[in-house]
Design an enzyme around this catalytic site. Structure first.
Site, PDB file in Angstrom:
ATOM      1  N   PHE A 130      -8.599 -13.886  28.130  1.00 14.12           N
ATOM      2  CA  PHE A 130      -8.501 -14.096  26.693  1.00 14.12           C
ATOM      3  C   PHE A 130      -7.106 -14.560  26.280  1.00 14.12           C
ATOM      4  CE2 PHE A 130     -12.123 -10.874  25.746  1.00 14.12           C
ATOM      5  CZ  PHE A 130     -13.039 -11.780  26.243  1.00 14.12           C
ATOM      6  N   LYS A 131      -6.173 -14.562  27.210  1.00 13.39           N
ATOM      7  CA  LYS A 131      -4.798 -14.973  26.912  1.00 13.39           C
ATOM      8  C   LYS A 131      -4.342 -14.388  25.570  1.00 13.39           C
ATOM      9  CE  LYS A 131      -4.832 -19.084  29.771  1.00 13.39           C
ATOM     10  NZ  LYS A 131      -6.264 -19.200  30.119  1.00 13.39           N
TER      11      LYS A 131
END
Length: 183
Positions: free
Chosen positions: A29-30
């Site tokens: 998901f950074k």
């Protein structure tokens, strides 16, 4: 198994739960937000059954620490992105971002298979933390080079999913990794 926003947005977040019933899921998901939001995103991913999440180090040590505190598993910090644009902004700060990962208690970092020399340098900073190395295959990085440079795992996506023979591509990359690990 690494899943990212394109898959989650098209299939829905419950896909994490369905996949987690079959394999370990790493939510790419950074995460890069203020600490309360970073922690909430992290907690939600683990509530769905994720084994780990990927966050960005550039959001600061407090945001990375919020991810670590909310986690019920592994947290990996992006230190340097694998695409050419990663050299513009993340590469100059990668060593400081690796230090943030260490200080915040992360499980490991993400370092580019496309630049094995950077993997080697970042290994010196993070010591025994795990290193995930994306960019092998479609971006031009070599899985064997990343492993030889100190990566623990290589992230491969499009080199397999876009291959006319995905199983053969996966076996070939796996063979490269096994050879590199024996060096």
């Amino acid at each position: 198994m690494k899943v990212g926003w394109p898959l989650i947005l098209s299939a829905g977040p419950q896909l994490v739960s369905r996949l987690a019933a079959e394999a370990d899921v790493l939510c790419d998901f950074k995460i890069a937000d203020i600490p309360p939001i970073a922690g909430t995103i992290t907690a939600a991913a683990f509530a769905l059954g994720a084994k780990g999440v990927i966050c960005h180090g550039f959001a600061g040590e407090d945001s990375v620490r919020a991810c670590v505190e909310a986690a019920r598993g592994d947290v990996f910090v992006v230190t340097e992105m694998s695409h050419p644009g990663g050299q513009q902004f993340t590469a100059p700060a990668a060593e400081d971002l690796a230090k943030i990962a260490v200080k915040a208690g992360a499980t490991g970092i993400v370092a580019p298979a496309t630049r094995p020399d950077r993997v080697r340098r970042l290994r010196e900073i993070v010591g025994r933390l795990l290193i995930l190395s994306p960019g092998a295959g479609a971006q031009g990085g070599k899985a064997a080079d990343a492993i030889a440079a100190g990566a623990d795992y290589v992230i491969v996506g499009r080199a397999i999913t876009e291959s006319p023979e995905p199983a053969a591509a996966a076996r070939e990359i796996g063979g490269e990794i096994l050879l590199a690990a024996k060096r």
